[in-house]
Design a protein around this motif. Structure first.
Motif, PDB file in Angstrom:
ATOM      1  N   ASN A  37       0.834  -1.202   0.000  1.00 19.48           N
ATOM      2  CA  ASN A  37       0.000   0.000   0.000  1.00 19.48           C
ATOM      3  C   ASN A  37       0.872   1.257   0.000  1.00 19.48           C
ATOM      4  N   PRO A  38       0.854   2.042  -1.083  1.00 18.92           N
ATOM      5  CA  PRO A  38       1.668   3.264  -1.126  1.00 18.92           C
ATOM      6  C   PRO A  38       1.205   4.327  -0.139  1.00 18.92           C
ATOM      7  N   ALA A  39      -0.071   4.341   0.224  1.00 18.91           N
ATOM      8  CA  ALA A  39      -0.558   5.322   1.195  1.00 18.91           C
ATOM      9  C   ALA A  39       0.067   5.073   2.567  1.00 18.91           C
ATOM     10  N   THR A  40       0.285   3.844   2.908  1.00 14.90           N
ATOM     11  CA  THR A  40       0.929   3.508   4.185  1.00 14.90           C
ATOM     12  C   THR A  40       2.380   3.953   4.190  1.00 14.90           C
ATOM     13  N   ILE A  41       3.055   3.788   3.056  1.00 15.45           N
ATOM     14  CA  ILE A  41       4.446   4.236   2.951  1.00 15.45           C
ATOM     15  C   ILE A  41       4.517   5.753   3.129  1.00 15.45           C
ATOM     16  N   GLU A  42       3.609   6.475   2.498  1.00 16.26           N
ATOM     17  CA  GLU A  42       3.601   7.932   2.617  1.00 16.26           C
ATOM     18  C   GLU A  42       3.289   8.359   4.054  1.00 16.26           C
ATOM     19  N   LYS A  43       2.348   7.684   4.686  1.00 17.51           N
ATOM     20  CA  LYS A  43       1.995   8.014   6.073  1.00 17.51           C
ATOM     21  C   LYS A  43       3.188   7.799   6.998  1.00 17.51           C
ATOM     22  N   LEU A  44       3.888   6.691   6.838  1.00 16.55           N
ATOM     23  CA  LEU A  44       5.068   6.411   7.660  1.00 16.55           C
ATOM     24  C   LEU A  44       6.161   7.443   7.428  1.00 16.55           C
ATOM     25  N   ALA A  45       6.393   7.806   6.165  1.00 19.10           N
ATOM     26  CA  ALA A  45       7.432   8.793   5.851  1.00 19.10           C
ATOM     27  C   ALA A  45       7.088  10.146   6.447  1.00 19.10           C
ATOM     28  N   ARG A  46       5.821  10.540   6.420  1.00 21.91           N
ATOM     29  CA  ARG A  46       5.418  11.842   6.968  1.00 21.91           C
ATOM     30  C   ARG A  46       5.500  11.851   8.497  1.00 21.91           C
ATOM     31  N   GLU A  47       5.037  10.771   9.156  1.00 25.46           N
ATOM     32  CA  GLU A  47       4.973  10.762  10.613  1.00 25.46           C
ATOM     33  C   GLU A  47       6.329  10.485  11.268  1.00 25.46           C
ATOM     34  N   LYS A  48       7.008   9.491  10.772  1.00 18.93           N
ATOM     35  CA  LYS A  48       8.231   9.077  11.454  1.00 18.93           C
ATOM     36  C   LYS A  48       9.451   9.879  10.999  1.00 18.93           C
ATOM     37  N   TYR A  49       9.577  10.099   9.723  1.00 15.86           N
ATOM     38  CA  TYR A  49      10.769  10.755   9.186  1.00 15.86           C
ATOM     39  C   TYR A  49      10.541  12.231   8.856  1.00 15.86           C
ATOM     40  N   LYS A  50       9.341  12.720   9.130  1.00 16.84           N
ATOM     41  CA  LYS A  50       8.981  14.126   8.934  1.00 16.84           C
ATOM     42  C   LYS A  50       9.286  14.605   7.503  1.00 16.84           C
ATOM     43  N   MET A  51       8.963  13.801   6.551  1.00 14.74           N
ATOM     44  CA  MET A  51       9.151  14.160   5.137  1.00 14.74           C
ATOM     45  C   MET A  51       7.929  14.936   4.646  1.00 14.74           C
ATOM     46  N   LYS A  52       8.116  15.685   3.592  1.00 17.47           N
ATOM     47  CA  LYS A  52       7.016  16.489   3.059  1.00 17.47           C
ATOM     48  C   LYS A  52       7.114  16.509   1.549  1.00 17.47           C
ATOM     49  N   ARG A  53       6.020  16.929   0.977  1.00 20.95           N
ATOM     50  CA  ARG A  53       6.016  17.129  -0.470  1.00 20.95           C
ATOM     51  C   ARG A  53       6.656  18.472  -0.769  1.00 20.95           C
ATOM     52  N   ASP A  54       6.945  18.723  -2.044  1.00 23.81           N
ATOM     53  CA  ASP A  54       7.641  19.957  -2.430  1.00 23.81           C
ATOM     54  C   ASP A  54       6.854  21.213  -2.112  1.00 23.81           C
ATOM     55  N   ASN A  55       5.574  21.175  -2.213  1.00 28.48           N
ATOM     56  CA  ASN A  55       4.783  22.393  -2.039  1.00 28.48           C
ATOM     57  C   ASN A  55       4.124  22.479  -0.655  1.00 28.48           C
ATOM     58  N   GLU A  56       4.616  21.766   0.362  1.00 29.99           N
ATOM     59  CA  GLU A  56       4.011  21.758   1.686  1.00 29.99           C
ATOM     60  C   GLU A  56       4.940  22.366   2.727  1.00 29.99           C
ATOM     61  N   ASP A  57       4.321  22.881   3.771  1.00 28.14           N
ATOM     62  CA  ASP A  57       5.061  23.325   4.948  1.00 28.14           C
ATOM     63  C   ASP A  57       4.612  22.469   6.127  1.00 28.14           C
ATOM     64  N   ILE A  58       5.556  22.125   7.016  1.00 29.03           N
ATOM     65  CA  ILE A  58       5.233  21.296   8.172  1.00 29.03           C
ATOM     66  C   ILE A  58       5.373  22.138   9.427  1.00 29.03           C
ATOM     67  N   PHE A  59       4.358  22.063  10.273  1.00 35.35           N
ATOM     68  CA  PHE A  59       4.382  22.734  11.567  1.00 35.35           C
ATOM     69  C   PHE A  59       4.344  21.657  12.648  1.00 35.35           C
TER      70      PHE A  59
END
Length: 127
Positions: free
Chosen positions: A92-114
């Motif tokens: 599931n690619p959505a699970t990979i994206e969720k893990l990358a965002r939550e654990k490794y604090k990754m973001k897409r090019d046009n996003e800001d993380i707070f």
């Protein structure tokens, strides 16, 4: 014909047997000095207290075994959960994206993380 009698009771002195009532203490002392009783008590004492596999060691080992069985169940459940997460990550690619965002604090090019901190976690860490 006369009968031959080897034993004539009238000529022998009568034995008088005086039976004294046995006291309870003498019965108990006789029982306690019995060698079979002493051997049994000695054997039981050695098996219960002095042996390598004595009673207390056996009880402690049973407690340890119960604790290890509980931890085995816990780790088996955790292993099943990890296998489920692994299969989700592989498929599931959505699970990979969720893990990358939550654990490794990754973001897409046009996003800001707070990043914000929860007050409950600060209190728990302070305790």
């Amino acid at each position: 014909m006369e009968e031959f009698v080897d034993f004539v009771p009238e000529k022998e002195p009568a034995r008088v047997v005086h039976k004294r009532p046995r006291k309870a203490l003498s019965k108990i002392s006789r029982f306690l000095t019995n060698r079979f009783f002493l051997a049994t008590v000695g054997f039981a004492a050695i098996m219960l207290f002095l042996d390598k596999n004595d009673l207390f060691t056996t009880i402690e080992r049973h407690r340890e075994l119960n604790g290890l069985e509980l931890s085995k169940e816990h780790y088996n459940k955790e292993l099943v959960d990890l296998h489920k997460i692994k299969t989700d990550l592989e498929t599931n690619p959505a699970t990979i994206e969720k893990l990358a965002r939550e654990k490794y604090k990754m973001k897409r090019d046009n996003e800001d993380i707070f990043l914000t901190e929860d007050n409950n976690t600060k209190l728990k860490q302070a305790e």
